[in-house]
Design a protein around this motif. Structure first.
Motif, PDB file in Angstrom:
ATOM      1  N   VAL A 253       0.824  -1.207   0.000  1.00 24.31           N
ATOM      2  CA  VAL A 253       0.000   0.000   0.000  1.00 24.31           C
ATOM      3  C   VAL A 253       0.861   1.261   0.000  1.00 24.31           C
ATOM      4  O   VAL A 253       0.500   2.283  -0.612  1.00 24.31           O
ATOM      5  CB  VAL A 253      -0.968  -0.008   1.209  1.00 24.31           C
ATOM      6  N   PHE A 254       2.022   1.203   0.646  1.00 21.43           N
ATOM      7  CA  PHE A 254       2.868   2.391   0.743  1.00 21.43           C
ATOM      8  C   PHE A 254       3.400   2.842  -0.614  1.00 21.43           C
ATOM      9  O   PHE A 254       3.781   4.006  -0.772  1.00 21.43           O
ATOM     10  CB  PHE A 254       4.041   2.122   1.697  1.00 21.43           C
ATOM     11  N   ARG A 255       3.423   1.945  -1.612  1.00 17.48           N
ATOM     12  CA  ARG A 255       3.944   2.301  -2.933  1.00 17.48           C
ATOM     13  C   ARG A 255       3.006   3.219  -3.715  1.00 17.48           C
ATOM     14  O   ARG A 255       3.412   3.776  -4.740  1.00 17.48           O
ATOM     15  CB  ARG A 255       4.174   1.031  -3.754  1.00 17.48           C
ATOM     16  N   HIS A 256       1.789   3.353  -3.279  1.00 16.23           N
ATOM     17  CA  HIS A 256       0.777   4.040  -4.086  1.00 16.23           C
ATOM     18  C   HIS A 256       0.256   5.315  -3.431  1.00 16.23           C
ATOM     19  O   HIS A 256      -0.845   5.776  -3.727  1.00 16.23           O
ATOM     20  CB  HIS A 256      -0.376   3.074  -4.363  1.00 16.23           C
ATOM     21  N   LEU A 257       1.062   5.913  -2.552  1.00 16.41           N
ATOM     22  CA  LEU A 257       0.632   7.098  -1.814  1.00 16.41           C
ATOM     23  C   LEU A 257       1.446   8.347  -2.127  1.00 16.41           C
ATOM     24  O   LEU A 257       1.089   9.438  -1.682  1.00 16.41           O
ATOM     25  CB  LEU A 257       0.727   6.837  -0.294  1.00 16.41           C
ATOM     26  N   SER A 258       2.521   8.225  -2.897  1.00 19.86           N
ATOM     27  CA  SER A 258       3.469   9.334  -3.020  1.00 19.86           C
ATOM     28  C   SER A 258       2.845  10.595  -3.602  1.00 19.86           C
ATOM     29  O   SER A 258       3.236  11.712  -3.237  1.00 19.86           O
ATOM     30  CB  SER A 258       4.667   8.904  -3.869  1.00 19.86           C
ATOM     31  N   ASP A 259       1.879  10.464  -4.502  1.00 17.99           N
ATOM     32  CA  ASP A 259       1.264  11.636  -5.130  1.00 17.99           C
ATOM     33  C   ASP A 259      -0.076  12.002  -4.498  1.00 17.99           C
ATOM     34  O   ASP A 259      -0.806  12.846  -5.021  1.00 17.99           O
ATOM     35  CB  ASP A 259       1.086  11.415  -6.633  1.00 17.99           C
ATOM     36  N   ALA A 260      -0.403  11.402  -3.365  1.00 22.40           N
ATOM     37  CA  ALA A 260      -1.690  11.678  -2.716  1.00 22.40           C
ATOM     38  C   ALA A 260      -1.665  13.011  -1.987  1.00 22.40           C
ATOM     39  O   ALA A 260      -0.656  13.387  -1.378  1.00 22.40           O
ATOM     40  CB  ALA A 260      -2.026  10.562  -1.729  1.00 22.40           C
ATOM     41  N   ALA A 261      -2.788  13.723  -2.043  1.00 22.01           N
ATOM     42  CA  ALA A 261      -2.972  14.904  -1.203  1.00 22.01           C
ATOM     43  C   ALA A 261      -3.542  14.499   0.147  1.00 22.01           C
ATOM     44  O   ALA A 261      -3.237  15.108   1.176  1.00 22.01           O
ATOM     45  CB  ALA A 261      -3.914  15.902  -1.890  1.00 22.01           C
ATOM     46  N   ILE A 262      -4.370  13.445   0.150  1.00 25.34           N
ATOM     47  CA  ILE A 262      -5.008  12.967   1.366  1.00 25.34           C
ATOM     48  C   ILE A 262      -5.238  11.469   1.218  1.00 25.34           C
ATOM     49  O   ILE A 262      -5.479  10.979   0.108  1.00 25.34           O
ATOM     50  CB  ILE A 262      -6.339  13.721   1.621  1.00 25.34           C
ATOM     51  N   VAL A 263      -5.138  10.734   2.309  1.00 26.87           N
ATOM     52  CA  VAL A 263      -5.355   9.287   2.305  1.00 26.87           C
ATOM     53  C   VAL A 263      -6.519   8.974   3.241  1.00 26.87           C
ATOM     54  O   VAL A 263      -6.505   9.364   4.408  1.00 26.87           O
ATOM     55  CB  VAL A 263      -4.085   8.524   2.742  1.00 26.87           C
ATOM     56  N   HIS A 264      -7.493   8.269   2.706  1.00 26.01           N
ATOM     57  CA  HIS A 264      -8.723   7.956   3.439  1.00 26.01           C
ATOM     58  C   HIS A 264      -8.801   6.442   3.605  1.00 26.01           C
ATOM     59  O   HIS A 264      -8.955   5.706   2.632  1.00 26.01           O
ATOM     60  CB  HIS A 264      -9.928   8.475   2.646  1.00 26.01           C
ATOM     61  N   VAL A 265      -8.689   5.984   4.844  1.00 27.22           N
ATOM     62  CA  VAL A 265      -8.708   4.556   5.160  1.00 27.22           C
ATOM     63  C   VAL A 265     -10.124   4.156   5.566  1.00 27.22           C
ATOM     64  O   VAL A 265     -10.742   4.808   6.416  1.00 27.22           O
ATOM     65  CB  VAL A 265      -7.720   4.230   6.293  1.00 27.22           C
ATOM     66  N   HIS A 266     -10.607   3.088   4.971  1.00 21.35           N
ATOM     67  CA  HIS A 266     -11.960   2.616   5.263  1.00 21.35           C
ATOM     68  C   HIS A 266     -11.880   1.323   6.075  1.00 21.35           C
ATOM     69  O   HIS A 266     -11.313   0.332   5.630  1.00 21.35           O
ATOM     70  CB  HIS A 266     -12.736   2.382   3.970  1.00 21.35           C
ATOM     71  N   ALA A 267     -12.452   1.349   7.261  1.00 19.13           N
ATOM     72  CA  ALA A 267     -12.530   0.235   8.203  1.00 19.13           C
ATOM     73  C   ALA A 267     -11.265   0.179   9.070  1.00 19.13           C
ATOM     74  O   ALA A 267     -10.239   0.806   8.768  1.00 19.13           O
ATOM     75  CB  ALA A 267     -12.783  -1.099   7.510  1.00 19.13           C
ATOM     76  N   ILE A 268     -11.376  -0.578  10.143  1.00 23.20           N
ATOM     77  CA  ILE A 268     -10.309  -0.646  11.141  1.00 23.20           C
ATOM     78  C   ILE A 268      -9.646  -2.015  11.007  1.00 23.20           C
ATOM     79  O   ILE A 268     -10.142  -3.022  11.519  1.00 23.20           O
ATOM     80  CB  ILE A 268     -10.888  -0.446  12.568  1.00 23.20           C
ATOM     81  N   ASP A 269      -8.525  -2.032  10.296  1.00 22.83           N
ATOM     82  CA  ASP A 269      -7.845  -3.287  10.003  1.00 22.83           C
ATOM     83  C   ASP A 269      -6.358  -3.017   9.829  1.00 22.83           C
ATOM     84  O   ASP A 269      -5.848  -2.012  10.350  1.00 22.83           O
ATOM     85  CB  ASP A 269      -8.463  -3.949   8.760  1.00 22.83           C
ATOM     86  N   PHE A 270      -5.658  -3.869   9.094  1.00 26.70           N
ATOM     87  CA  PHE A 270      -4.226  -3.680   8.885  1.00 26.70           C
ATOM     88  C   PHE A 270      -3.909  -2.306   8.299  1.00 26.70           C
ATOM     89  O   PHE A 270      -2.966  -1.637   8.723  1.00 26.70           O
ATOM     90  CB  PHE A 270      -3.690  -4.776   7.949  1.00 26.70           C
ATOM     91  N   PHE A 271      -4.674  -1.883   7.292  1.00 22.87           N
ATOM     92  CA  PHE A 271      -4.388  -0.598   6.647  1.00 22.87           C
ATOM     93  C   PHE A 271      -4.463   0.550   7.653  1.00 22.87           C
ATOM     94  O   PHE A 271      -3.633   1.454   7.640  1.00 22.87           O
ATOM     95  CB  PHE A 271      -5.367  -0.360   5.501  1.00 22.87           C
ATOM     96  N   TYR A 272      -5.471   0.509   8.515  1.00 22.37           N
ATOM     97  CA  TYR A 272      -5.641   1.562   9.524  1.00 22.37           C
ATOM     98  C   TYR A 272      -4.408   1.637  10.422  1.00 22.37           C
ATOM     99  O   TYR A 272      -3.872   2.732  10.682  1.00 22.37           O
ATOM    100  CB  TYR A 272      -6.900   1.263  10.341  1.00 22.37           C
ATOM    101  N   ASP A 273      -3.935   0.504  10.894  1.00 23.42           N
ATOM    102  CA  ASP A 273      -2.781   0.491  11.789  1.00 23.42           C
ATOM    103  C   ASP A 273      -1.483   0.781  11.041  1.00 23.42           C
ATOM    104  O   ASP A 273      -0.667   1.596  11.475  1.00 23.42           O
ATOM    105  CB  ASP A 273      -2.672  -0.863  12.492  1.00 23.42           C
TER     106      ASP A 273
END
Length: 399
Positions: free
Chosen positions: A92-112
């Motif tokens: 997931v970290f490979r696809h955030l470099s050009d993001a202005a904001i990151v919105h995580v949906h649900a409380i799971d691995f991505f959230y942590d």
């Protein structure tokens, strides 16, 4: 303007990355919310990328395309390992470099992971709760400890946490305080809008993933006394396998002698579900836990009477909407009486109930809900090159 045209016209707009474990072509409440929000954000001046897992939990042997454009939304799919409850997907970290904001949906691995890895990506984070991880009582002690430790610490990295129900808002205020904003889930009020039967008929439907917490066994238990009293009663179960397989449900139907009264439909399109609703008057859910109760709103948009087990989310909804009927599905006779009573109520004035239910559902239209999300985004991006906050959150910065 089409979604593709909107996406092309937003080439220099801020990129909102939606991170969610399952997405289209999977079908479910979480997937629908992210898809609807993504489409709406395109018309509100954002580019959108969805980062999700490359396999559906219902079909783990099939790998989906790594990249795809769906309704103008860029979809990136990444591999994962481990449990479907907490899938590990560090790409997931490979696809955030050009993001202005990151919105995580649900409380799971991505959230942590995105919270603990903030120093690696340094992107403004917001999250939507979607019921957290309290969908069943299983491992409740461990879940409570995890929530009060790991979830609490991870929350420190988030600018805003969106509680998508009154229940979620109360729960997450315990760990994130005033950074929790309540935005009730939006509903696609057009998908099944005005689709229900015009006259009161003895047919009901339930829609959703075949999960343990949905208690489809109890729903079938209620059908036993209903069918014994009047064999014209019929239940349609429409959804996709989850904790229960199609064979599991077929076995439940046979064990109760309900082959003539219950039909299970696997993986139907929205159009096909709408067709079923056309012969239906009631929506039923025996679910022990819901994050919000989106399907109940969609049922009202169709003109159906929702008959619901009084879990916390459904009780909150019923407190605001008298069109909803609550009954205890833990007792089959009580549930059957509740369903029959809802049918008798509807029969008194089908047209009047239909108007009231559809008007109530309209308050949850995505146009209204997406405006609130866009305000949260702009408030979060305030002071950056993407502009300043405006609207409701700008008027009340501590909201």
């Amino acid at each position: 303007m089409s979604p593709a045209t909107l996406a092309a016209s937003n080439a220099s707009a801020p990129l909102a990355v939606q991170v969610v474990r399952q997405y289209i072509p999977n079908r479910g409440g979480l997937e629908d919310v992210v898809a609807q929000l993504s489409r709406q954000l395109l018309s509100r001046g954002f580019r959108v990328r969805v980062v999700t897992l490359d396999r559906l939990f219902s079909a783990p042997d099939k790998t989906l395309p790594a990249r795809e454009i769906i309704d103008g939304v860029e979809v990136v799919r990444i591999p994962y390992s481990g449990s479907t409850r907490y899938p590990i997907a560090p790409q997931v970290f490979r696809h955030l470099s050009d993001a202005a904001i990151v919105h995580v949906h649900a409380i799971d691995f991505f959230y942590d992971a995105l919270a603990w890895g903030w120093l690696a990506h340094r992107k403004p984070l917001i999250a939507t709760t979607h019921g957290g991880f309290f969908h069943t009582a299983k491992f409740s002690g461990l879940k409570t400890v995890w929530f009060n430790t790991t979830t609490r610490l991870s929350a420190l990295a988030y600018r805003r946490i969106i509680g998508c129900s009154a229940q979620d808002t109360r729960t997450f205020q315990k760990v994130a305080g005033s950074r929790v904003v309540r935005i009730d889930n939006g509903a696609d009020t057009q998908k099944f809008g005005d689709a229900g039967a015009r006259d009161a008929c003895r047919r009901l439907i339930t829609v959703g993933r075949f999960s343990v917490n949905k208690r489809l066994d109890r729903l079938m238990d209620a059908m036993v006394p209903l069918a014994a009293a009047d064999p014209t009663w019929h239940l349609d179960i429409a959804g996709v396998p989850g904790d229960h397989s199609a064979d599991d449900l077929a076995g439940m139907v046979r064990a109760r002698g309900l082959d003539a009264n219950v039909t299970v439909h696997i993986g139907l399109s929205n159009e096909a579900v709408r067709g079923l609703i056309g012969d239906t008057s009631l929506f039923a859910s025996a679910s022990e836990y819901e994050g919000f109760g989106l399907v109940a709103i969609e049922a009202m948009s169709a003109g159906l009477v929702p008959v619901l087990h009084p879990n916390v989310a459904y009780t909150d909804l019923a407190a605001s909407h008298p069109e909803i009927r609550l009954c205890d599905f833990s007792d089959a006779r009580t549930a059957a009486d509740g369903i029959a009573g809802a049918h008798a109520m509807l029969a008194l004035d089908p047209a009047g109930y239909r108007r009231a239910a559809m008007d109530a559902a309209a308050a949850y239209s995505w146009d209204r809900v997406a405006d609130r999300y866009a305000d949260v985004y702009r408030a979060t991006l305030g002071g950056t090159k993407y502009g300043v906050p405006h609207g409701r959150l700008a008027e009340r910065p501590g909201a």
